[in-house]
Motif scaffolding. Structure first.
Motif, PDB file in Angstrom:
ATOM      1  N   PHE A 139     123.614 120.963  57.363  1.00 32.13           N
ATOM      2  CA  PHE A 139     124.307 122.021  56.633  1.00 32.13           C
ATOM      3  C   PHE A 139     124.744 123.155  57.544  1.00 32.13           C
ATOM      4  O   PHE A 139     124.075 123.465  58.530  1.00 32.13           O
ATOM      5  N   SER A 140     125.834 123.781  57.174  1.00 28.84           N
ATOM      6  CA  SER A 140     126.224 125.036  57.818  1.00 28.84           C
ATOM      7  C   SER A 140     125.207 126.094  57.365  1.00 28.84           C
ATOM      8  O   SER A 140     124.516 125.887  56.367  1.00 28.84           O
ATOM      9  N   PRO A 141     125.131 127.227  58.061  1.00 25.70           N
ATOM     10  CA  PRO A 141     124.155 128.251  57.646  1.00 25.70           C
ATOM     11  C   PRO A 141     124.364 128.687  56.186  1.00 25.70           C
ATOM     12  O   PRO A 141     123.389 128.821  55.437  1.00 25.70           O
ATOM     13  N   ASP A 142     125.615 128.863  55.760  1.00 24.99           N
ATOM     14  CA  ASP A 142     125.881 129.235  54.367  1.00 24.99           C
ATOM     15  C   ASP A 142     125.373 128.168  53.406  1.00 24.99           C
ATOM     16  O   ASP A 142     124.710 128.464  52.404  1.00 24.99           O
ATOM     17  N   ALA A 155     121.555 128.016  53.282  1.00 21.16           N
ATOM     18  CA  ALA A 155     120.927 129.118  52.542  1.00 21.16           C
ATOM     19  C   ALA A 155     121.019 128.856  51.038  1.00 21.16           C
ATOM     20  O   ALA A 155     120.064 129.079  50.290  1.00 21.16           O
ATOM     21  N   ILE A 156     122.178 128.349  50.604  1.00 17.24           N
ATOM     22  CA  ILE A 156     122.344 128.108  49.170  1.00 17.24           C
ATOM     23  C   ILE A 156     121.496 126.931  48.719  1.00 17.24           C
ATOM     24  O   ILE A 156     120.860 126.965  47.659  1.00 17.24           O
ATOM     25  N   ALA A 157     121.459 125.880  49.542  1.00 20.10           N
ATOM     26  CA  ALA A 157     120.629 124.719  49.192  1.00 20.10           C
ATOM     27  C   ALA A 157     119.181 125.167  49.020  1.00 20.10           C
ATOM     28  O   ALA A 157     118.495 124.746  48.075  1.00 20.10           O
ATOM     29  N   GLU A 158     118.729 126.030  49.909  1.00 21.77           N
ATOM     30  CA  GLU A 158     117.343 126.487  49.838  1.00 21.77           C
ATOM     31  C   GLU A 158     117.131 127.376  48.612  1.00 21.77           C
ATOM     32  O   GLU A 158     116.123 127.257  47.907  1.00 21.77           O
ATOM     33  N   LEU A 215     130.378 129.934  48.597  1.00 22.22           N
ATOM     34  CA  LEU A 215     130.676 129.100  49.769  1.00 22.22           C
ATOM     35  C   LEU A 215     132.150 129.326  50.081  1.00 22.22           C
ATOM     36  O   LEU A 215     133.023 128.677  49.512  1.00 22.22           O
ATOM     37  N   PRO A 216     132.433 130.259  50.957  1.00 27.92           N
ATOM     38  CA  PRO A 216     133.833 130.681  51.107  1.00 27.92           C
ATOM     39  C   PRO A 216     134.705 129.715  51.904  1.00 27.92           C
ATOM     40  O   PRO A 216     135.924 129.770  51.777  1.00 27.92           O
TER      41      PRO A 216
END
Ligand code: ADP
Ligand code: ZN
Length: 758
Positions: A226-229, A232-235, A406-407
Motif C-alpha cells: 500500500f501507499s502511505p495513504d 493508513a486508511i486500511a489500518e 484517497l486523493p
C-alpha cells in the motif's frame, strides 16, 4: 410446502383447551411474513414452550392454512387489548432454522417503522427463501457395520464375499463414511453391490450434514504493497472492525485510487475476528472484475446474493449465512436482510448509486438502511465512492460520519482531461450524433492504436418512432412512455412494463404506409454510425439487454481488457466498476440526457454518472481524454466536470438545497396513489388532499399526475410532503393516512426520502 403437521410435537385441541383453563398458560407473539398490521398471539404448547424463544422460526395456523413465522418480542402495550387465551390457537411446531437474531428483529422493526411498511412485509425479505427454513436434506453415506465378525462372513450365504464386495469392505476399513458416488468411483463397483452389502447387513447408511459450499477466505495471502495513504486508511478501517462498535465512514477517493483494495483489508479484519462481512454492490451481475480481484486477494469466492442466483444456491447461501459458514457475502440491496450469524462489517460500494433505492414493494434505501443495520449491530459501515451523495457528504461534514480521502490514482496515473464539445457550434451532420470534433478525436485515437469508448445512456435503436405523415407517436398502451425501437430484435419495447410489439405497416392514426421515422439515437443506432465512420475498428455494443448472461458481460469485458476491441459503445453498464487499462478516449454522446426533467437530483446524478464514465479513461502510463457533447456547456455540471471541481459543484448544490429546505437539509416523503381506474384514484387523491395535515411547518404539494401517470396499466397520482429536518414525519403521515382509508382499488405507497420522482 409439504404437509408438516404430523412431524411436529403439536398439541391436540383438547389439550389446548385444558391448558387454557390453567392460569399459567404461556402465550407468544408470532410475526408472519405477510403485510398484516403486526404480530399475532398464539398459545405455546407446554412440550415445546421452552423452544419458543424470540427469534425462533415456527409453524402456526392462520385461517385454514399453516404458515411459517417468527416468535416476536411482545410489545408491553399490547397486553391490555390481547385476546383471551381461550380464543388463541396453538403454535404447531418449531422449524429447524437458526433463530432470527435480536439485531435482525430490531432491524425489521426499524425498517418497518421508518418506511411505514407493515413489519411482516419487511420480515418477508428476511424469510426470502422458505425452503431454507426446513431441515437441509442430509447426505447419505456408507460405513461398515462395526460388530460384524469374520465368522459372520463364513456362514450365511447372504454374506458371500465376492471380489467386488471385498474391495468395498476393504476400502471402508479406514477413513470417513463415503457417499455412493465416491465409493463406487474408488472401488469400481456398481451401486447394486453396495446396496447388496447394506441388505446383507455388512454396511450401514449414515446421514451427514450438507457441507457448506463456501470456502473460507485465505487470510495468509499478502495484501498489496500500500501507499502511505492507502495503508493508513486500511489500518483505520481494520481498527474500526476490531473495535466491535458502531461507526460510519465515508471512503472518498477518485476512481482507481485503490478504495476496493483498501476495504478488502476491513473484510480481512472481520474474518480474522471470526465474524462475517457484507459488501453491497450496485450492479452485481456485471461485477466479474470485482470477483477476480477478490479471488486474487483471498483465494476464494465470496457468497453471492442477487436475483439471478439459482433457487438451490439461494437456499444453501441463506443457510450458510445463518450458520456463519458464508464469511463474506457480496450482494445487491436485499443481502442486507440475510440472517447473518455474526456480521462484523458492512461496505456499501458506489454508495451514491441510485439502484440502492428499492422502488417496488418495500421502498427503502439499502445505503441508509445499511447504516441503521450497522448501528443496531454495533459494527462499522464504510460508504465508498468517488462521487459521494450529498446526503453522505453532509453527514461527513457534520461529523456524523468519519471522512477518509484517497486523493490520487494508484501508481501515479492521472485523471483524464475533460473537454466540452458545444453542440451548438459543432453540430453533428444531419441524421448523425457524433460532432466533427468528436469524430476527429476518435479518428486520431484509433489511428494511434488507442482504444475508445462512446457512452450513451439509452438502450435500443431509437427512443421514439413517429409517423412522418401525421406525427402520430408509437406509445405503450400500459404506460405513459414511448415504445423504444429495438431494431436488433426487430421489435419495439416499452422500457417500463416490457410490452413488445412489431412495427406496424400502417400508421394506426392516419393509415399511411411505411411512414415511420426513428427519432433520436440509442446505442444500436450509434453503433450503425460508428460502423460507417470507422469500418476498420473492431466494435462492440455493451448494454444490459445485449448482455443476456453474466458470462456474456464477462467475455466482453475480457475482450476489451485484452484489446480485442477498439471501440466500445455502451450504456451505463460500461460505467460501473470495469477497468479498461488501454482505454484513452471516452466520448459522451449526450451529456445533457440526465438533466432533462430536472428533478431534485438531476444535476447531482448526472455529475456522478459522467464522472464515473470519465473515470474509465486513462490508467497507469496512458493519459485519458474525455469529450462531453453538450448543448449547455455553461451548465454548472458541465463546468464542474471540465474543471475537475467536484467539491465546488457539490458546495453550490448543497447551498441551493439548503436554501430550498430540500434533502439533505430538509425531509421529503412522497405518496403515490395508483389504481386501474383513474377516477377512483383521483377521488381518493381529493379525499386525502382535504384531510392533509394542517401544520405550518409542512408543505404538501399535489396531488398531481406522476410523470409516469400511467405505469403498467395503473393510473398514478403523487403528493410530495416537505418537512424540516428534525420533523417526525412518519407519525404525521401515519395519522393522515389512517383518517382516510383507501378503497380496495386504490393503492397508497409511502416513499420516504424519495430518490426518483417518476
Ligand atoms: P477504486 O476502487 O478506487 O476504483 P481499485 O481498488 O479498484 O480503486 O484500484 C484500481 C487499480 O489499482 C486496481 O487494478 C488495483 O488492483 C490497483 N491497485 C490499487 N492499489 C494498489 C496497490 N497498493 N498495489 C497494487 N495495485 C493497486
Ligand atoms: Zn409500458
Amino acid at each position: 410446502m409439504p404437509p408438516r403437521q404430523a412431524s411436529f410435537p403439536g398439541t391436540p385441541d383438547s389439550a389446548v383447551q385444558a391448558q387454557n383453563d390453567a392460569r399459567d398458560v404461556k402465550r407468544v407473539s408470532v410475526l408472519l411474513p405477510l403485510p398484516l398490521a403486526g404480530a399475532y398471539d398464539y398459545v405455546a404448547p407446554a412440550d415445546i414452550a421452552d423452544a419458543l424463544v424470540p427469534g425462533a422460526v415456527v409453524a402456526v395456523p392462520l385461517g385454514s392454512k399453516e404458515r411459517v413465522g417468527v416468535i416476536w418480542d411482545r410489545p408491553a402495550e399490547n397486553a391490555s387489548d390481547a385476546l383471551p387465551v381461550a380464543k388463541l390457537k396453538s403454535v404447531i411446531g418449531v422449524l429447524p432454522a437458526m433463530p432470527i437474531s435480536d439485531v435482525q428483529r430490531r432491524f425489521v422493526d426499524w425498517v418497518a417503522a421508518y418506511t411505514l411498511t407493515p413489519p411482516g412485509a419487511v420480515l418477508r425479505m428476511v424469510l426470502s427463501v422458505p425452503d431454507a427454513l426446513e431441515a437441509a436434506t442430509p447426505v447419505i453415506a456408507y460405513r461398515r457395520v462395526a460388530h460384524l465378525s469374520k465368522e459372520d462372513w463364513a456362514g450365511e450365504s447372504d454374506l458371500r464375499l465376492t471380489p467386488a464386495r471385498a474391495r468395498v469392505m476393504k476400502q471402508l476399513e479406514d477413513g470417513p463414511p463415503r457417499v455412493l458416488s465416491e465409493l463406487s468411483r474408488e472401488t469400481g463397483v456398481g451401486a447394486s453391490v453396495i446396496h447388496g452389502l447394506v441388505a446383507a447387513g455388512a454396511l450401514e447408511q449414515v446421514s451427514l450434514a450438507q457441507p457448506s459450499p463456501f470456502v473460507s477466505p485465505d487470510l495468509s495471502r499478502p495484501s498489496p504493497v500500500f501507499s502511505p495513504d492507502q495503508a493508513a486508511i486500511a489500518e483505520d478501517l481494520s481498527a474500526k472492525v476490531r473495535s466491535h462498535s458502531y461507526s460510519a465512514t465515508l471512503l472518498d477517493g477518485v476512481t482507481g485510487s485503490g478504495k476496493t483494495e483498501v476495504y478488502f483489508e476491513a473484510i480481512a479484519a472481520a474474518v480474522a475476528e471470526g465474524r462475517q462481512a457484507l459488501v453491497l454492490l450496485p450492479e452485481i451481475a456485471l461485477s466479474a472484475q470485482w470477483f477476480e480481484r477478490f479471488a486474487k486477494r483471498f483465494g476464494a469466492a465470496p457468497a453471492l446474493w442477487h436475483s439471478e442466483v439459482t433457487p438451490a444456491r439461494r437456499r444453501a447461501t441463506w443457510r450458510a449465512v445463518a450458520d456463519g459458514s458464508a464469511q463474506v457475502v457480496v450482494g445487491a440491496r436485499s443481502a442486507l436482510f440475510l440472517p447473518f450469524k455474526d456480521l462484523g462489517v458492512i461496505v456499501v460500494d458506489e454508495e451514491h448509486d441510485g439502484s440502492f433505492k428499492q422502488e417496488e414493494g418495500v421502498l427503502y434505501s439499502a445505503r441508509d438502511m445499511a447504516v441503521v443495520r450497522a448501528h443496531l449491530g454495533g459494527i462499522p459501515v464504510a460508504l465508498v465512492s468517488a462521487t459521494p451523495s450529498l446526503e453522505t457528504l453532509v453527514n461527513a461534514r457534520d461529523g456524523r460520519y468519519a471522512h477518509l480521502h484517497l486523493p490520487d490514482r494508484h501508481g501515479g496515473a492521472k485523471l483524464p482531461d475533460v473537454e466540452l464539445v458545444d453542440l451548438r457550434r459543432n453540430p453533428p451532420p444531419r441524421g448523425q450524433w457524433l460532432s466533427p470534433l468528436l469524430q476527429a478525436r476518435l479518428t486520431q485515437t484509433l489511428a494511434e492504436g488507442g482504444q475508445a469508448m462512446l457512452f450513451l445512456n439509452r438502450r435500443g435503436y431509437a427512443p421514439l418512432t413517429l409517423c412522418r405523415t401525421c406525427g402520430h407517436r408509437l406509445q405503450c398502451p400500459n404506460c405513459t412512455a414511448w415504445m423504444v425501437d429495438h431494431r436488433g430484435r426487430s421489435r419495439l419495447e416499452c422500457h417500463h412494463c416490457g410490452h413488445v410489439m412489431k412495427l406496424p405497416d400502417h400508421c394506426p392514426s392516419c393509415n399511411a404506409e411505411k411512414s415511420w421515422a426513428a427519432c433520436g439515437p440509442g446505442v444500436e443506432r450509434l453503433a450503425e454510425e460508428a460502423a460507417i465512420l470507422f469500418p476498420d475498428a473492431r466494435r462492440a455494443v455493451m448494454a444490459s439487454d445485449t448482455l443476456t448472461t453474466p458470462h456474456a458481460a464477462e467475455e466482453l469485458v475480457r475482450q476489451v481488457t485484452e484489446r480485442e476491441i477498439d471501440l466500445l459503445i455502451g450504456t451505463q453498464v460500461v460505467a460501473k466498476g470495469h477497468h479498461f487499462p488501454g482505454l484513452t478516449l471516452v466520448g459522451v454522446v449526450d451529456a445533457d440526457l440526465g438533466l432533462a426533467g430536472g428533478d431534485l437530483r438531476a444535476g447531482e446524478r448526472t455529475f456522478q454518472l459522467l464522472t464515473q464514465v470519465a473515470g474509465r479513461a486513462g490508467r497507469a502510463d496512458r493519459h485519458g481524454h474525455v469529450c462531453l457533447q453538450t448543448y449547455a456547456p455553461e451548465h454548472p455540471v458541465m463546468q464542474a466536470l471540465a474543471a475537475g471541481a467536484r467539491d465546488d459543484f457539490l458546495n453550490a448544490e448543497a447551498e441551493s438545497r439548503e436554501a430550498a429546505g430540500m434533502p439533505p437539509y430538509g425531509r421529503l416523503a412522497a405518496l403515490i396513489l395508483s389504481g386501474p381506474d383513474a377516477a377512483a384514484v383521483d377521488a381518493h387523491a381529493r379525499r386525502l388532499a382535504r384531510a392533509a395535515p394542517d401544520d405550518p411547518s409542512l408543505r404538501v404539494l399535489g396531488p398531481a399526475p406522476a410523470p409516469l401517470s400511467l405505469l403498467r396499466g395503473r393510473h398514478r397520482r403523487r403528493f410530495l410532503i416537505q418537512a424540516p429536518k428534525k420533523y417526525a414525519l412518519q407519525g404525521t403521515l401515519r395519522r393522515w393516512l389512517a383518517t382516510v382509508p383507501a378503497p380496495a382499488a386504490v393503492r397508497v405507497q409511502v416513499d420516504m426520502d424519495p430518490y426518483s420522482f417518476f
